[in-house]
Design a protein around this motif. Structure first.
Motif, mmCIF file in Angstrom:
data_model
loop_
_atom_site.group_PDB
_atom_site.id
_atom_site.type_symbol
_atom_site.label_atom_id
_atom_site.label_comp_id
_atom_site.label_asym_id
_atom_site.label_seq_id
_atom_site.Cartn_x
_atom_site.Cartn_y
_atom_site.Cartn_z
ATOM 1 N N SER A 418 0.842 -1.192 0.000
ATOM 2 C CA SER A 418 0.000 0.000 0.000
ATOM 3 C C SER A 418 0.876 1.239 0.000
ATOM 4 O O SER A 418 2.104 1.170 0.014
ATOM 5 C CB SER A 418 -0.916 -0.003 1.232
ATOM 6 O OG SER A 418 -0.145 0.184 2.411
ATOM 7 N N SER A 419 0.215 2.396 -0.028
ATOM 8 C CA SER A 419 0.963 3.657 -0.013
ATOM 9 C C SER A 419 1.665 3.899 1.310
ATOM 10 O O SER A 419 2.607 4.688 1.388
ATOM 11 C CB SER A 419 0.006 4.819 -0.311
ATOM 12 O OG SER A 419 -1.026 4.858 0.667
ATOM 13 N N SER A 472 -3.115 5.389 -8.779
ATOM 14 C CA SER A 472 -3.588 4.790 -7.543
ATOM 15 C C SER A 472 -3.338 5.702 -6.354
ATOM 16 O O SER A 472 -4.236 5.937 -5.521
ATOM 17 C CB SER A 472 -2.894 3.436 -7.334
ATOM 18 O OG SER A 472 -3.248 2.876 -6.096
ATOM 19 N N ASP A 476 -5.849 7.641 -3.800
ATOM 20 C CA ASP A 476 -5.723 7.405 -2.363
ATOM 21 C C ASP A 476 -5.565 8.708 -1.594
ATOM 22 O O ASP A 476 -5.936 8.793 -0.420
ATOM 23 C CB ASP A 476 -4.515 6.505 -2.069
ATOM 24 C CG ASP A 476 -4.779 5.058 -2.479
ATOM 25 O OD1 ASP A 476 -5.952 4.724 -2.743
ATOM 26 O OD2 ASP A 476 -3.813 4.261 -2.534
ATOM 27 N N HIS A 520 -10.889 4.273 -9.591
ATOM 28 C CA HIS A 520 -10.430 4.141 -8.197
ATOM 29 C C HIS A 520 -10.556 2.698 -7.705
ATOM 30 O O HIS A 520 -9.651 2.137 -7.096
ATOM 31 C CB HIS A 520 -11.229 5.091 -7.297
ATOM 32 C CG HIS A 520 -10.623 5.269 -5.928
ATOM 33 N ND1 HIS A 520 -11.195 6.035 -4.949
ATOM 34 C CD2 HIS A 520 -9.484 4.770 -5.377
ATOM 35 C CE1 HIS A 520 -10.453 6.009 -3.868
ATOM 36 N NE2 HIS A 520 -9.397 5.247 -4.108
ATOM 37 N N ARG A 524 -7.597 0.058 -6.602
ATOM 38 C CA ARG A 524 -7.594 -0.648 -5.317
ATOM 39 C C ARG A 524 -7.500 -2.165 -5.524
ATOM 40 O O ARG A 524 -6.762 -2.857 -4.803
ATOM 41 C CB ARG A 524 -8.856 -0.295 -4.519
ATOM 42 C CG ARG A 524 -8.824 1.085 -3.889
ATOM 43 C CD ARG A 524 -7.671 1.182 -2.875
ATOM 44 N NE ARG A 524 -7.649 2.430 -2.176
ATOM 45 C CZ ARG A 524 -8.231 2.667 -0.998
ATOM 46 N NH1 ARG A 524 -8.902 1.704 -0.413
ATOM 47 N NH2 ARG A 524 -8.152 3.855 -0.432
ATOM 48 N N GLN A 527 -4.049 -3.031 -6.429
ATOM 49 C CA GLN A 527 -3.161 -3.096 -5.256
ATOM 50 C C GLN A 527 -3.233 -4.477 -4.591
ATOM 51 O O GLN A 527 -2.203 -5.084 -4.258
ATOM 52 C CB GLN A 527 -3.545 -2.026 -4.225
ATOM 53 C CG GLN A 527 -3.217 -0.610 -4.644
ATOM 54 C CD GLN A 527 -3.653 0.398 -3.585
ATOM 55 O OE1 GLN A 527 -4.064 0.024 -2.503
ATOM 56 N NE2 GLN A 527 -3.566 1.672 -3.919
#
Length: 533
Positions: A418-419, A472, A476, A520, A524, A527
């Motif tokens: 993830s970020s 992405s 986010d 979006h 997700r 990811q």
């Protein structure tokens, strides 16, 4: 002759009396020695030479005529107090003496023999009395030594029995027993000099931490020498078993009063301590191994009855809800991570089993897992936050542990990709991503991603760009240019350029609400799918 004189005095008196009984001269007197006949000391001038000694020796303990230069008659008369010849009286005359004179000389020889026997008896009595006195003295010394030996053995026996009993009470019991025998404070330290047990008054507060170099020197010095070693105010013994150092035990003795008894107690206590510490370490290693094996079997699947029995054997209650926690750290060795996780979980008061699987640390935690607190504690212990914690769903029985483990792995991977890869993620918090994480309808999800992100994925693969990740992170960050640019570590204008390229390559208008929603969701899903891969 009979008035307490020794043999030589008796012989000298007899020799002196010869001239008063007959016109004769006492040429020499002999007494039996260890190596033959020994002539009595004679300071007179003109004493016969050694030739006379040889003649006397040749008589074979009998009377006999001998020759002396310048004398016409000379006889060696054997002195026999009890039938055994113990000496000779050698008498000479210018001419042969009369029978009466010869009788007097023989009578003198008989009296001399009796006196010599009497003197020999007194000497034997004196020697016997002296031997008795020596024996009595030696007996007294032997009895005293025996008493000391018995007392020492009784002391050693009490030490052995006391330490044997104390060993059953672990290190505290050993320290208390040593203090009871020596009357001195006792300190037990680990191999690094940290205090484990103190018994007695005067404990320093705070306890001093020895310098690493000095402590290693003390340990090495103790290993080179057998028994206790004096180091300043301490008498220290190294607790080691089969070449491994488990710690030290010391008597605190600033007055240097410790003697042989105290050293004996400390030396034997050191042996008991080494065996106790070795035993405790083996138990800990065995329990750790059993726990790891149990965790590994739980996450791959095992029968409930066997799992419950094995968990009871290692002191963990496997009944009730549990969750599997997977911990990964990017820049730390696996052993260090596992040790930090175990200490952190203990510090948080968690009830857990710890194991390892595929380079990760795995916990089976009873009740709430406290994922965020666990991540913070481990990060502090490792002095690094570059790690992720994934928590699986609730497992109410051992049969559910494999599922909880898979969920924990998915949650951890989702967090890592993830970020914000550093932190904790619970599988229950993934929302609709749980559908992807569980593998349901994954083919359709991948088709959806290709439909909306396919051109961007192909462009990234061909031109080695990062447009999908840029899009992405942009979503986010809520579509905020400044925040997204900061996360991507690029300039705001660079972000605008990339978004323009995304519009051109994908053919999608990012200002359309439905398009933004689908893009979006696609990012997700991307990811999650990318994390699973």
């Amino acid at each position: 002759m009979f008035e307490g004189r020794d043999e030589e005095d008796v012989l000298h008196l007899a020799m002196a009396a010869v001239a008063s009984l007959a016109p004769c001269t006492a040429e020499a007197g002999y007494l039996r020695g260890e190596d033959g006949w020994v002539r009595a000391p004679d300071e007179r001038d003109g004493a016969p030479g050694t030739d006379l000694d040889d003649q006397v020796a040749a008589l074979g303990a009998e009377d006999g005529i001998v020759r002396v230069p310048g004398r016409n008659w000379c006889e060696a008369i054997a002195l026999r107090p009890a039938g055994t010849t113990i000496g000779y009286l050698v008498v000479s005359a210018a001419t042969r003496i009369s029978d009466e004179e010869h009788f007097l000389i023989r009578a003198l020889a008989q009296q001399t023999s009796a006196a010599l026997g009497n003197a020999a008896g007194r000497r034997a009595e004196r020697e016997h009395a002296s031997a008795l006195r020596r024996a009595h003295h030696d007996r007294g010394k032997a009895i005293a030594q025996l008493r000391e030996s018995v007392a020492e053995l009784e002391f050693q026996k009490s030490v052995h029995e006391g330490l044997s009993q104390a060993s059953a009470e672990s290190e505290e019991g050993i320290a208390d027993m040593v203090r009871a025998f020596t009357g001195l404070p006792v300190a037990i330290e680990d191999p690094f000099g940290n205090l484990r047990v103190w018994s007695g008054p005067g404990r320093p507060d705070p306890y001093p931490e020895p310098g690493l170099v000095r402590h290693e020197q003390e340990v090495h010095s103790g290993m080179r020498r057998a028994g206790p070693v004096r180091a300043g105010s301490r008498l220290t013994c190294i607790a080691q078993h089969r070449g491994k150092v488990f710690g030290t035990i010391s008597l605190i003795d600033p007055g240097r009063t410790a003697g042989a008894h105290e050293e004996f107690v400390l030396d034997h206590a050191c042996v008991a301590l080494a065996l106790e510490m070795s035993h405790q370490r083996r138990l800990a290693e065995t329990e750790l191994r059993l726990r790891r094996e149990l965790v590994e079997d739980l996450i791959i699947g095992t029968d409930d009855a066997g799992a419950y029995a094995r968990s009871e054997a290692v002191g963990h209650d496997l009944h009730g809800p549990h969750r599997v926690v997977v911990v990964q750290w990017e820049d730390k060795p696996t052993d260090a991570v596992a040790d930090a996780v175990g200490r952190s979980a203990t510090g948080l008061g968690l009830k857990f089993l710890l194991g390892r699987r595929s380079g990760t640390t795995v916990l089976a935690v009873q009740g709430a897992a406290a994922p965020h607190a666990l991540h913070e504690a481990v990060a502090e212990a490792l002095d690094s936050g570059a790690g992720s914690v994934g928590i699986g769903g609730r497992a109410d029985s051992p049969a559910a542990f494999p599922r909880s483990y898979e969920e924990a792995v998915r949650a951890s991977e989702f967090r890592r990709h993830s970020s914000t890869p550093e932190g904790a993620t619970a599988y229950d918090e993934l929302g609709f991503y749980r559908i992807l994480a569980s593998g349901e309808d994954q083919r359709k999800a991948e088709e959806f991603v290709r439909e909306w992100l396919g051109p961007l994925q192909d462009y990234d693969a061909e031109h080695h760009t990062d447009l999908v990740r840029t899009l992405s992170l942009y979503f986010d960050c809520g579509g905020n240019y400044d925040t997204a640019a900061a996360v991507l570590m690029i300039h705001r204008s660079t972000l605008r350029y990339r978004l323009g390229r995304i519009r051109e390559v994908s053919g999608h208008d990012l200002s359309e609400p439905d398009t933004r929603l689908n893009l979006h969701v696609a990012t997700r899903i991307w990811q999650v799918v990318d994390a699973s891969a």
